[in-house]
Design an enzyme around this catalytic site. Structure first.
Site: not given
Ligand SMILES: CC(C)(COP(=O)(O)OP(=O)(O)OC[C@H]1O[C@@H](n2cnc3c(N)ncnc32)[C@H](O)[C@@H]1OP(=O)(O)O)[C@@H](O)C(=O)NCCC(=O)NCCS
Length: 377
Positions: A263, A314
């Site tokens: 998140h 979700d």
């Molecule tokens: C929600 C989301 C977009 C937030 O993104 P964000 O704040 O930009 O966080 P980041 O993508 O920069 O992730 C930070 C770290 O956690 C990891 N991470 C975050 N979400 C992850 C996931 N769902 N699975 C695996 N790793 C994840 C990233 O790879 C990153 O790791 P690193 O620092 O080793 O590279 C992201 O967690 C995600 O894509 N989740 C999956 C989609 C989802 O469930 N969306 C619904 C949101 S309510």
């Protein structure tokens, strides 16, 4: 601006506060408040229509106000005939979110008070949009099954009517209770991407249908509301429970995201997760739900151990909707039927703020390109 006069980018607008809001607060430490009420105090104690009322009127209704609002919602559920025909004409290959986005936009064509932009007219419009979105979702599902959509019943709550119209038979008390909780948990969430999209559109003083249409297009993406459908794709792909470990480790080894985890704001577990997990546990008397739940628990353990992140809304919402008999391509539309109450509330708040949301950018292109006429290129 930096000391050198260069614009500094806040990638992904992380932690940038774009405006004030009194509608909801997402506490990074793991709490969520609607108008100051902790959602833990609302879930299970009130019905979804009370939350929709709370968001747009900024106060909880008394019994009389709730009865009036519920009746108003039910009477506004009716769609213009042209919208019903258009829904029925959509090709089955279209994702339900495509249809929802188009038909909400079309609703704007049938708003007879479109030119009245008073606060009272906007409040009526907000109520009508909250009421009509579920009807679009239900009508689409029924028409894809070549079945008629039942008319809403006055003796049912608004949420119960939605499930009734979606499934074609009156839902059980258990299903109705689950739906109220599910919709309450999805109703609002600070400046999430779709709400922000709605507010950007509203900030140009555009109309409410345009704001909601922008929001639907934004919610649809798999990094936002589209995640729950992807969660079910993953659970389907995994197959038997014994394949969980290999599948999830494979995703993480390849630096792929596990859908339904992580998140942007929460540093702790998403406060909505415990409610959804609890609901799924109660629904485990259904064998399919039990099988999905066991896979989910395993996935949760592996992802937390390897990445230190938690499931978001979700993850268990997918299994909850599955238990309600909702096909996975309708998961995001279900999310929409609830989040729309947050969008219209934020749209009205943005109108009051009356400021154009228009950020800047850091130009990284070139200067001094020499113009060449087309016949010389
Ligand atoms: C929600 C989301 C977009 C937030 O993104 P964000 O704040 O930009 O966080 P980041 O993508 O920069 O992730 C930070 C770290 O956690 C990891 N991470 C975050 N979400 C992850 C996931 N769902 N699975 C695996 N790793 C994840 C990233 O790879 C990153 O790791 P690193 O620092 O080793 O590279 C992201 O967690 C995600 O894509 N989740 C999956 C989609 C989802 O469930 N969306 C619904 C949101 S309510």
């Amino acid at each position: 601006m930096s000391e050198k006069g260069e614009r500094e980018i806040v990638r992904g607008l992380r932690d940038v506060a774009a405006a004030e809001t009194s509608i909801s607060y997402v506490d990074p430490k793991g709490s969520l408040y609607y108008l100051g009420y902790n959602i833990d105090d609302l879930v299970g104690n009130i019905i979804y229509a009370e939350v929709a009322y709370l968001l747009i009127h900024k106060k909880l209704p008394n019994q009389r106000e709730l009865d009036t609002f519920n009746a108003e919602l039910i009477s506004e559920m009716k769609l213009p005939e042209a919208v019903i025909e258009s829904i029925r004409a959509t090709p089955k290959r279209c994702h339900p979110m495509d249809v929802l986005r188009t038909e909400v936009s079309r609703l704007g064509e049938y708003d007879l008070d479109a030119n009245d932009r008073s606060k009272e007219a906007d409040l009526k419009r907000a109520t009508r949009i909250i009421a009509q979105v579920p009807t679009i979702v239900a009508t689409l599902h029924r028409s894809r099954m070549d079945e008629p959509t039942p008319s809403p019943r006055e003796d049912f709550s608004f949420a119960k009517n939605f499930l009734y119209m979606f499934k074609g038979t009156p839902p059980s008390n258990e299903e109705t209770d689950v739906l109220h909780r599910l919709l309450i948990l999805h109703a609002d969430h600070g400046f999430n991407a779709s709400t922000f999209a709605a507010r950007v559109t509203a900030s140009t003083n555009s109309d409410m249908y345009s704001a909601v249409t922008s929001a639907i297009g934004t919610l649809r993406g798999p990094l936002h509301g589209g995640a729950s459908e992807k969660v079910m794709d993953m659970l389907d792909d995994i197959g038997q429970e014994e394949h969980v470990e290999e599948y999830v480790q494979g995703l993480l080894d390849n630096r792929k995201k596990v859908m339904g985890f992580g998140h942007r704001v929460y540093l702790a577990e998403d406060p909505r997760t415990k409610h959804l997990r609890g609901m799924v546990e109660k629904l485990c008397h259904r064998k399919r739900t039990m099988d999905l739940y066991r896979k989910c628990i395993k996935i949760e353990g592996i992802v937390h151990e390897r990445k230190g992140i938690y499931p978001n809304l979700d993850f268990y919402a997918a299994v909850t909707m599955d238990a309600l008999g909702v096909p996975k391509e309708f998961f995001t539309p279900f999310f929409t039927t609830s989040r729309v109450s947050g969008w219209v509330a934020h749209t009205m708040e943005q109108y009051e703020d009356a400021v154009l949301l228009r950020p800047s950018s850091k130009y990284v292109g070139t200067f001094g390109s020499t113009f060449v006429p087309i016949d010389k290129r």
